[in-house]
Design a protein around this motif. Structure first.
Motif: not given
Length: 401
Positions: A125-136
């Motif tokens: 999560t820390r290495s992923t941009p905010l807009e590219n996070r998975l949809r929980l």
């Protein structure tokens, strides 16, 4: 599942563990069961009195001649299972929950494996941009899922204590939520949220624009036929346009009928365009009213029209420095008017407002009232996870859901 086969596993009135599973696997290789399943079946057999005492004793003697020998055999089977590499092990370990403990995670849970999943999810999560996070996804409010959330709470203390700001705390909570979804086996999308978003154009506008495009294409072909183009595709389209009417392409007033049909289509296009403008204006007013209620600053800022910069020559850097130096570098003595004294005398009697202190209890109360699965913000973290990970609001004990 054969009741007599399960009854043979009830040795000394208690479960034997993995050895029983191995024993049952040899007796019934076509059926896969878990330790909890065997224990439930044995408990059902003993309570329902399917076999009498003599029958149970006979089955026990036939299956295991001696209790010492049975324990030795089961210990050997257990040692063999533990020493054999488990190549079939899934990427996450399913949680074992004891139903008699009201959702408390059993002591047999592999906490180290859960901790490794949590650490991997937080790093990801820390290495992923905010807009590219998975949809929980939404997870059902079962005892098993709540037990997993409670099990991860003490593991988050170390990460939250080392957090430097709110953004890092948010990434830690999102990573913990991602770890819970992976542990319980929830279905996660393979792509980020940006690819799953719907189109910004509403569906009703797309439908109307498609009608306008078809009508314009039909007008073009009707005009071509009226001007003398008799290609088969054009003729076929004109016949379809007059289908269901008494108009024939060979009648003498066909030019007038074509003109009437073209004018009718143009009026429909104008009506559809007016409908789009009316619906767009209504949607704009609705969004502005809602924005005015929630954030007036953003509302007034949205009303400002951006200035169009010219494409001419840029001003000289020396002129820019001289202009701003004349505004900020030279001291200026301001003379206040008499109205300032009047305002100061009126405000002297006003009691200043007490400082506002937000306590962890206030935050926990606000989180408790929030809906669990309301649409999240840009971070993608639902209120359910903020409720469940109670270590992020110290001094409270709020169960999720």
């Amino acid at each position: 599942m054969d009741g007599s086969t399960i009854a043979t596993l009830h040795v000394n009135g208690r479960r034997i563990g993995l050895g029983c599973i191995a024993f049952y696997a040899e007796l019934e290789p076509s059926i896969s069961v878990s330790e909890q399943n065997l224990a439930d079946r044995v408990r059902y057999i003993m309570r329902s009195n399917i076999f009498d005492v003599a029958e149970l004793e006979r089955l026990r003697r036939e299956a295991v001649p001696s209790s010492n020998e049975s324990m030795l055999w089961l210990e050997l089977r257990l040692h063999k299972l533990q020493s054999t590499p488990q190549t079939w092990k899934p990427p996450w370990i399913p949680v074992v929950v004891d139903s008699n403990d009201d959702g408390i995670v059993s002591q047999e849970l592999e906490l180290e494996h859960m901790r490794s999943i949590l650490e991997e999810a937080i790093v990801e999560t820390r290495s992923t941009p905010l807009e590219n996070r998975l949809r929980l996804p939404r997870i059902p409010p079962s005892k098993r899922n709540r037990a997993v959330v409670r099990a991860l709470n003490p593991m988050l203390v170390t990460y939250l204590e080392a957090s430097r700001d709110l953004c890092e705390t948010d990434s830690i909570l999102f990573g913990a939520a991602l770890a819970v979804c992976r542990i319980i086996g929830a279905k996660l999308p393979t792509a980020g949220r940006a690819t799953g978003r719907s189109s910004a154009i509403p569906a009703w506008r797309i439908r109307i624009e498609e009608r306008i495009a078809k009508a314009r294409a039909l007008i073009g072909r009707l005009i071509c036929f009226r001007s003398g183009n008799n290609r088969p595709r054009i003729v076929r389209t004109v016949r379809m346009a007059f289908a269901g009417t008494n108009v024939s392409l060979s009648q003498p007033d066909i030019a007038q009928k074509l003109t009437e049909r073209i004018d009718d289509l143009k009026q429909k296009i104008a009506a559809w365009g007016k409908r789009i403008r009316r619906f767009t204006e209504r949607s704009r007013r609705f969004n502005q009213n809602r924005l005015f209620q929630s954030d007036q600053k953003r509302f007034y800022k949205s009303l400002e029209r951006p200035k169009v910069c010219g494409a001419g020559q840029a001003p000289d850097q020396a002129d820019i420095v001289a202009f701003w130096r004349g505004l900020w570098s030279e001291p200026v003595n301001h003379s206040e008017g008499p109205w300032m004294e009047v305002v100061a005398s009126q405000c002297a009697s006003v009691t200043p407002m007490d400082p506002v202190t937000i306590t962890p209890e206030d935050v926990a109360e606000a989180v408790r009232r929030a809906p669990n699965w309301k649409s999240p913000g840009l971070d993608g973290l639902h209120h359910y996870w903020v409720k469940g990970f109670i270590v992020c609001h110290v001094g409270t004990s709020l169960p999720p859901g």
